[in-house]
Design a protein around this motif. Structure first.
Motif, PDB file in Angstrom:
ATOM      1  N   LYS A 147      -2.799  -0.227  -3.897  1.00  0.00           N
ATOM      2  CA  LYS A 147      -2.722  -1.250  -2.863  1.00  0.00           C
ATOM      3  C   LYS A 147      -3.035  -2.597  -3.483  1.00  0.00           C
ATOM      4  CE  LYS A 147      -7.482  -0.302  -1.335  1.00  0.00           C
ATOM      5  NZ  LYS A 147      -8.328   0.096  -0.177  1.00  0.00           N
TER       6      LYS A 147
ATOM      7  N   ASN B 115       0.868  -1.177   0.000  1.00  0.00           N
ATOM      8  CA  ASN B 115       0.000   0.000   0.000  1.00  0.00           C
ATOM      9  C   ASN B 115       0.906   1.229   0.000  1.00  0.00           C
ATOM     10  OD1 ASN B 115      -2.146   1.751   0.210  1.00  0.00           O
ATOM     11  ND2 ASN B 115      -2.525   1.361   2.385  1.00  0.00           N
TER      12      ASN B 115
ATOM     13  N   MET C 164       5.983   5.266 -10.284  1.00  0.00           N
ATOM     14  CA  MET C 164       4.939   4.293  -9.972  1.00  0.00           C
ATOM     15  C   MET C 164       5.275   2.920 -10.540  1.00  0.00           C
ATOM     16  SD  MET C 164       2.070   3.992  -8.316  1.00  0.00           S
ATOM     17  CE  MET C 164       1.303   5.626  -8.205  1.00  0.00           C
TER      18      MET C 164
ATOM     19  N   ASP D 101       3.202  11.253  -4.245  1.00  0.00           N
ATOM     20  CA  ASP D 101       2.640  12.596  -4.230  1.00  0.00           C
ATOM     21  C   ASP D 101       2.704  13.239  -5.607  1.00  0.00           C
ATOM     22  OD1 ASP D 101       2.101  12.364  -1.567  1.00  0.00           O
ATOM     23  OD2 ASP D 101       3.864  13.471  -0.893  1.00  0.00           O
TER      24      ASP D 101
ATOM     25  N   ALA E 165      -6.009   0.921  -7.672  1.00  0.00           N
ATOM     26  CA  ALA E 165      -5.447   2.271  -7.709  1.00  0.00           C
ATOM     27  C   ALA E 165      -6.492   3.231  -7.158  1.00  0.00           C
ATOM     28  CB  ALA E 165      -5.078   2.643  -9.137  1.00  0.00           C
TER      29      ALA E 165
ATOM     30  N   ARG F 198       1.883   5.331  -1.910  1.00  0.00           N
ATOM     31  CA  ARG F 198       1.394   6.467  -2.681  1.00  0.00           C
ATOM     32  C   ARG F 198       2.567   7.278  -3.225  1.00  0.00           C
ATOM     33  NH1 ARG F 198       0.892   8.731   2.658  1.00  0.00           N
ATOM     34  NH2 ARG F 198       1.927  10.761   2.776  1.00  0.00           N
TER      35      ARG F 198
ATOM     36  N   ARG G  64      -7.136   7.458  -5.114  1.00  0.00           N
ATOM     37  CA  ARG G  64      -6.658   8.772  -4.690  1.00  0.00           C
ATOM     38  C   ARG G  64      -6.954   8.920  -3.201  1.00  0.00           C
ATOM     39  NH1 ARG G  64      -3.448  12.055  -7.740  1.00  0.00           N
ATOM     40  NH2 ARG G  64      -4.513  13.914  -6.940  1.00  0.00           N
ATOM     41  N   PRO G  65      -5.939   8.889  -2.334  1.00  0.00           N
ATOM     42  CA  PRO G  65      -6.184   9.020  -0.896  1.00  0.00           C
ATOM     43  C   PRO G  65      -6.840  10.370  -0.590  1.00  0.00           C
ATOM     44  CG  PRO G  65      -3.925   8.325  -1.326  1.00  0.00           C
ATOM     45  CD  PRO G  65      -4.509   8.727  -2.634  1.00  0.00           C
TER      46      PRO G  65
ATOM     47  N   ALA H 142      -2.283  12.779  -4.308  1.00  0.00           N
ATOM     48  CA  ALA H 142      -1.364  11.704  -4.642  1.00  0.00           C
ATOM     49  C   ALA H 142      -2.104  10.570  -5.332  1.00  0.00           C
ATOM     50  CB  ALA H 142      -0.680  11.172  -3.375  1.00  0.00           C
ATOM     51  N   ASP H 143      -1.327   9.792  -6.087  1.00  0.00           N
ATOM     52  CA  ASP H 143      -1.817   8.519  -6.618  1.00  0.00           C
ATOM     53  C   ASP H 143      -1.356   7.411  -5.686  1.00  0.00           C
ATOM     54  OD1 ASP H 143      -3.015   9.587  -8.910  1.00  0.00           O
ATOM     55  OD2 ASP H 143      -1.113   9.567  -9.999  1.00  0.00           O
ATOM     56  N   ALA H 144      -2.220   6.436  -5.443  1.00  0.00           N
ATOM     57  CA  ALA H 144      -1.877   5.329  -4.544  1.00  0.00           C
ATOM     58  C   ALA H 144      -2.313   4.005  -5.160  1.00  0.00           C
ATOM     59  CB  ALA H 144      -2.522   5.516  -3.179  1.00  0.00           C
TER      60      ALA H 144
END
Length: 275
Positions: A252, A85, A101, A89, A240, A87, A242-243, A248-250
């Motif tokens: 998990k 998990n 990424m 920024d 995928a 991310r 967005r928190p 940011a892209d994240a």
């Protein structure tokens, strides 16, 4: 996650990835039982049949009625669940001209595979007690004069247990591999297509790995054949998102797997210590 390495005025076109262990145990197991894995705790049933009786044929009396096959099954439980998990920024992504990424995903995938590799290596404890050389109390002290012979002794244990000759392996730590290189009988045969493969000894493919288990300074060197250990694993979920708290892209992900020694006499273990 602040990637401060990318805040300098000159950025590399490539990302300096983490040092990674070579993963080999996963190449020494039977994956025929992999199927649809949907949740942790699932069970894979592995069926086997008993030995078939071989008799003397008599043309007068014939063979009699056919023997009824007996069967049994063992359960492979998917009891391991590992996740990643992370991310990136937006500000870090904007400043970097390399694909952060993509590199992070490769690193996550390797980390999951490494977890599975270590788990498979830990199954040495399920070896048949008659297929062992040395123990925690009296480990075999290996040096360049005896290491080759002790690995041959492991192969002999497999021979005596009627283990098939095909797909035999032995996995050694780096220091044992170094000792082997000092013995002229060892044929160094690296193969870039077989991760960790370094040669052959007595019909066994020799692999080098930093995942060989170490218990109080004693190394558990496992030999065997591919059919001795069953493994099933699957990337169960990758998402995928967005928190909410960050620009940011994240990503998990969840990896489910399980492994089991289904033929305890199909492996042999040498407990070794450094000289």
């Amino acid at each position: 996650m602040a990637i401060t390495n990318f805040l300098s005025t000159v950025w590399s076109a490539r990302i300096n990835e983490n040092l990674k262990k070579q993963l080999v145990y996963g190449n020494c197991v039977n994956t025929d039982y992999e199927g649809d894995i949907t949740d942790q705790g699932q069970t894979v049933k592995i069926n086997s049949i008993g030995e078939i009786t071989i008799g003397d044929y008599n043309k007068s009396t014939g063979m009699g009625i056919p023997e009824e096959l007996t069967d049994s099954s063992v359960s492979l439980v998917i009891d391991q669940a590992k996740f990643f998990n992370f991310r990136v920024d937006d500000i870090d992504k904007a400043q970097a001209n390399a694909d952060i990424m993509d590199a992070a995903m490769r690193d996550a995938a390797h980390g999951l595979a490494n977890a599975a590799d270590q788990y498979i290596a830990s199954l040495y404890v399920e070896v048949d007690p008659t297929n062992t050389i040395g123990d925690d109390t009296t480990p075999v002290v290996l040096d360049k004069t005896n290491v080759f012979d002790y690995l041959v002794d492991l192969s002999i244990l497999l021979d005596e247990a009627n283990v098939p000759d095909l797909d035999r392996f032995v996995v050694v730590p780096a220091w044992v591999y170094g000792l082997l290189l000092k013995d002229d009988r060892f044929a160094y045969q690296p193969d870039v297509l077989r991760t960790g493969y370094v040669g052959e000894i007595s019909g066994m493919a020799v692999y080098k790995s930093n995942n060989v288990p170490v218990v109080n300074g004693k190394y558990k060197i496992m030999a065997g054949y591919r059919g001795a250990i069953a493994f099933a694993g699957q990337i169960n979920k990758v998402e995928a998102f967005r928190p909410e708290q960050f620009f940011a892209d994240a990503v998990k992900g969840l990896y489910l797997f399980g492994a089991k020694v289904i033929k305890p006499k199909g492996i042999a273990v040498l407990t070794a210590a450094k000289a």
